[in-house]
Design a protein around this motif. Structure first.
Motif: not given
Length: 282
Positions: A178-187, A240-245, A249-260
């Motif tokens: 999860f964390w590496p996948s999240l980071r890849k998308a954020a960056l 999990l959503i709190e962790f992702a959010q 923010r920490a990575w300055g992501a410009t895309g959107e989280l899409q829960p659900g």
């Protein structure tokens, strides 16, 4: 202290190797042929490139402590049960018996929170003495390995600690998690699809896991033949959503989280948080 380490090229193992070298310990490290560390150590240990089911008695001679971090297919999709049992139970059994024959008295083994399985359902903070009721191949094999290690320690009078790791994350983690996948998308500025994120977990940075394993190298309060089991986590519940959010923010992501957008994995628990204050002595 002279340590025999397995899994030194893996996710947790690479961080442990870096941390333990800061303390000046001598390390002999087993790794699979061709395997390379997820993170480069500050200095190379004596690498032993040999499959885990081989003989290591020559290298174990003179070691005071065995640190067993190696595990087979810890990330989904898990290998078939017979394969997991071979590497996580049979190979572990051989290794502990070899270590005992060479006079190694202290054994530190990495377990997983997924050993608890369905028994953790409805428990706010999972005690390390909680029954093991896993239903998937990798957790089943790790629970079986725990039972074997406890039995060997009792019968041979070894000082044994089993540390069950909760939701570890960080640098060097498998790209599919999860964390590496999240980071890849954020960056990359991409959107990120995920489950609703209501699952409650105990997230712990891998650097902290490594520090706790190094701290656990002291066996002063462990009696021979009376193994200890404890959890490695923070004891702090987080969805999990709190962790992702937080990381988005920490990575300055410009895309959107899409829960659900995704469902839960088969057998996934709603809550899995560690009781970090208790030690179970068997």
């Amino acid at each position: 202290m002279k340590i025999f380490l397995t899994g030194g090229t893996g996710f947790v193992g690479s961080h442990f190797l870096r941390e333990v070298q800061k303390s000046g310990h001598e390390v002999v490290a087993q790794c699979r042929p061709g395997s390379r560390p997820r993170l480069q150590p500050s200095q190379n240990p004596l690498w032993i490139e040999r499959p885990l089911d081989h003989n290591f008695e020559v290298e174990l001679a003179g070691c005071e402590t065995l640190v067993h971090l190696a595990s087979h297919t810890p990330n989904p999709p898990y290998a078939p049960l017979d394969e997991c049992l071979y590497w996580n139970v049979y190979a572990t059994t051989r290794l502990l018996q070899q270590a005992a024959r060479q006079g190694v008295q202290n054994v530190l083994v990495a377990g997983t929170c997924f050993e608890y399985g369905a028994a953790a359902e409805g428990i706010d903070f999972v005690h390390p003495g909680t029954e093991m009721r896993p239903s998937l191949s990798y957790p089943i094999s790790k629970a079986a390995a725990t039972t074997v290690c406890l039995g060997i320690a009792r019968s041979l009078g070894l000082r044994l600690k089993i540390l069950r790791i909760f939701q570890v994350f960080g640098e060097g983690e498998a790209a599919s998690r999860f964390w590496p996948s999240l980071r890849k998308a954020a960056l990359a500025g991409d959107n990120f699809s995920m489950s609703a994120g209501t699952q409650i977990r105990d997230f712990i940075p891998v650097e902290e896991v490594a520090r706790q394993f190094v701290d656990a190298l002291s066996f002063t309060h462990v009696e021979p033949g009376k193994p200890q089991v404890r959890n490695i986590g923070t004891g702090v519940p987080q969805t999990l959503i709190e962790f992702a959010q937080y990381w988005w923010r920490a990575w300055g992501a410009t895309g959107e989280l899409q829960p659900g957008q995704l469902g839960l994995r088969p057998g996934e628990l709603q809550r899995l948080v560690a009781d970090i204050h208790s030690v179970h002595i068997t």
